[in-house]
Design a protein around this motif. Sequence first.
Motif, PDB file in Angstrom:
ATOM      1  N   GLY A   1      -8.790  -3.602 -14.850  1.00 26.19           N
ATOM      2  CA  GLY A   1      -8.230  -2.439 -14.197  1.00 26.19           C
ATOM      3  C   GLY A   1      -6.723  -3.322 -13.603  1.00 26.19           C
ATOM      4  O   GLY A   1      -6.430  -3.577 -13.255  1.00 26.19           O
ATOM      5  N   PHE A   2      -6.056  -1.146 -13.547  1.00 25.79           N
ATOM      6  CA  PHE A   2      -4.495  -1.747 -13.735  1.00 25.79           C
ATOM      7  C   PHE A   2      -4.666  -1.392 -12.482  1.00 25.79           C
ATOM      8  O   PHE A   2      -4.762  -0.080 -11.802  1.00 25.79           O
ATOM      9  CB  PHE A   2      -3.524  -0.863 -14.716  1.00 25.79           C
ATOM     10  N   GLY A   3      -3.687  -1.382 -11.242  1.00 26.36           N
ATOM     11  CA  GLY A   3      -3.315  -1.305  -9.734  1.00 26.36           C
ATOM     12  C   GLY A   3      -1.778  -0.145 -10.084  1.00 26.36           C
ATOM     13  O   GLY A   3      -1.481  -0.002 -11.790  1.00 26.36           O
ATOM     14  N   PRO A   4      -1.439   0.489  -9.340  1.00 28.91           N
ATOM     15  CA  PRO A   4      -0.055   1.864  -9.868  1.00 28.91           C
ATOM     16  C   PRO A   4       1.223   0.714  -9.794  1.00 28.91           C
ATOM     17  O   PRO A   4       1.182  -0.362  -9.685  1.00 28.91           O
ATOM     18  CB  PRO A   4      -0.090   2.929  -8.570  1.00 28.91           C
ATOM     19  N   MET A   5       2.115   1.058 -10.661  1.00 26.30           N
ATOM     20  CA  MET A   5       2.958   0.342 -10.889  1.00 26.30           C
ATOM     21  C   MET A   5       3.481   0.671  -9.137  1.00 26.30           C
ATOM     22  O   MET A   5       4.022   1.500  -8.628  1.00 26.30           O
ATOM     23  CB  MET A   5       4.312   1.528 -11.759  1.00 26.30           C
ATOM     24  N   ARG A   6       4.281  -0.556  -9.268  1.00 27.91           N
ATOM     25  CA  ARG A   6       4.704  -1.156  -8.015  1.00 27.91           C
ATOM     26  C   ARG A   6       5.787  -1.934  -8.118  1.00 27.91           C
ATOM     27  O   ARG A   6       6.279  -2.207  -9.426  1.00 27.91           O
ATOM     28  CB  ARG A   6       4.163  -1.312  -7.124  1.00 27.91           C
ATOM     29  N   ASP A   7       7.464  -1.915  -7.403  1.00 28.54           N
ATOM     30  CA  ASP A   7       8.505  -3.040  -7.344  1.00 28.54           C
ATOM     31  C   ASP A   7       8.460  -4.118  -6.328  1.00 28.54           C
ATOM     32  O   ASP A   7       9.098  -4.995  -6.132  1.00 28.54           O
ATOM     33  CB  ASP A   7       9.539  -2.569  -7.297  1.00 28.54           C
ATOM     34  N   THR A   8       7.257  -3.846  -5.060  1.00 31.63           N
ATOM     35  CA  THR A   8       6.894  -4.477  -4.213  1.00 31.63           C
ATOM     36  C   THR A   8       5.730  -4.767  -3.221  1.00 31.63           C
ATOM     37  O   THR A   8       5.375  -3.871  -3.432  1.00 31.63           O
ATOM     38  CB  THR A   8       7.624  -4.121  -3.118  1.00 31.63           C
ATOM     39  N   VAL A   9       5.051  -5.897  -3.950  1.00 34.67           N
ATOM     40  CA  VAL A   9       3.778  -6.510  -3.761  1.00 34.67           C
ATOM     41  C   VAL A   9       3.085  -7.093  -2.350  1.00 34.67           C
ATOM     42  O   VAL A   9       4.392  -7.695  -2.373  1.00 34.67           O
ATOM     43  CB  VAL A   9       2.488  -6.407  -4.780  1.00 34.67           C
ATOM     44  N   LEU A  10       2.378  -6.142  -1.584  1.00 32.48           N
ATOM     45  CA  LEU A  10       1.621  -7.761  -0.420  1.00 32.48           C
ATOM     46  C   LEU A  10       1.339  -8.716  -0.865  1.00 32.48           C
ATOM     47  O   LEU A  10       0.477  -8.155  -0.473  1.00 32.48           O
ATOM     48  CB  LEU A  10       1.482  -6.866   0.985  1.00 32.48           C
ATOM     49  N   SER A  11       1.438  -9.888  -0.686  1.00 40.88           N
ATOM     50  CA  SER A  11       0.976 -11.173  -0.745  1.00 40.88           C
ATOM     51  C   SER A  11       0.738 -11.595   0.605  1.00 40.88           C
ATOM     52  O   SER A  11       1.080 -11.815   1.004  1.00 40.88           O
ATOM     53  CB  SER A  11       1.433 -12.200  -1.799  1.00 40.88           C
TER      54      SER A  11
END
Length: 464
Positions: A415-425
């Motif tokens: 499945g897909f997560g929400p659209m983001r421009d910054t992700v915490l890795s």
Amino acid sequence: MRSRRLTRRGFCAGIAASGIAVARPARAAGPELLSTEVTELQLAPEGYGPTQAWTYDGQLPGPVLRQPQGSRLVRRLENRLPVPTSIHWHGIRIDNAMDGVAGLTQDPVPPGGQFDYAFDLPDAGTYWYHAHTNSSEQVTRGLAGALIVDEATPPDIDRDEVLLLSDWLLDPETGAFQEPFDHPMLRSHGGRFGNLIGTNGRFNFSSEVRRHERIRLRLINGATARIFGLRLDGLTGWTVGLDGMPLLQPEQVTSELVLAPAQRIDLIVDVTAGVGETAALLRIDDDESGRPQALFPVVGASTATRRPAPSALPPNPGMELPNLTGARLLDMPMAGGAMGGLRSARFEGADLGFRDLVQRGQFWSLAGQVGMAERPFASLSRGETVRMKITNDTAFPHAMHLHGMHFREVRQDGGFGPMRDTVLSLPDQPLDIAFTADNPGKWLFHCHMLNHAASGMTTWIEVA
Ligand SMILES: [Cu+2]
């Protein structure tokens, strides 16, 4: 890493006095100005010295820029700083020439110089703008502000509050920003953490509310390293958007909200605290019981009664799920930093051992490359779908930001997560992200812990 607090006596006795604008010079003919300048502010509580900040229009944070969706933002940057600068419009799916990245999409604007920014705003939501020339110093000194793009049909709320969260590392003796901004210790570890934490330029931000009022809270993390863990107190609410993009369905807030550097969360909250009580946004990252990040004293009751859960915000254009069939696969191993075990990586065209990198102030690599290479990490055809596997082989979290396009996490169940421009890795937690490369140009992909970005964690892709 925990914050070091200002400890001089009387620190907590201060009164709100910061963020005061200075007198404005007369405006010249032409586009509306957004000037960068040196501004003295009372950032620390009364009794401490003033802070010499770098500001937009004399304000810290910069003025809230607010425009309708589909309109064109036009501002003439006038640089009154002693150093070159440029403005990045974070999260806007923007015309590449307006992206504000010095050395990639434009030349830095010299002291006394001007640059005309003019671009369309395709998406409604919560965005922000900040310096993108030597940003690890310039954002730290105050060059950041909110950019709000309003939906044509606003949600049913009583009011809207922009909350730009930040922290400042100040010298308690002088009130000045502690220098240097790029100490190797900051670069090689978690980055620069403030000893004073606040909202909208105030360490004791407070805004009066009414019981049963419905408020849209637009949280923006403008800090350069701090990940905020947040909780609602005396408020019940729903997350309705992330990084500007509306969620398909509002999600009730039942646990901690995590806001990494540069990320945004749009909440719709109802005030449940009673008249005379104080509702709050609590920060729980360094104290489980919570410290106030923003206080909302309840001074009366709204005539409105409790309302049902809010409906979803209208979708922005181009939010379709990416088609992963035949997607271009990219590997993005991240390495380096203290306790990272990086042996060698490529820097300025040469393979260097870690010790040589450290001598050059560099600590991190993205896919084996330290900092910007002459050639992009990936050259993509316009419209191509990309699937990028991010592995964090470091001992630190990183807030990875893609310019120009939003992406979605591909979850393990497909499945897909929400659209983001910054992700915490997070260390040892691989991420799989996907996006359609539909915006032509040269786009940065970098860590928004800005000391990391300045010491290796910046690369770029090209879409043509
Ligand atoms: Cu980082």
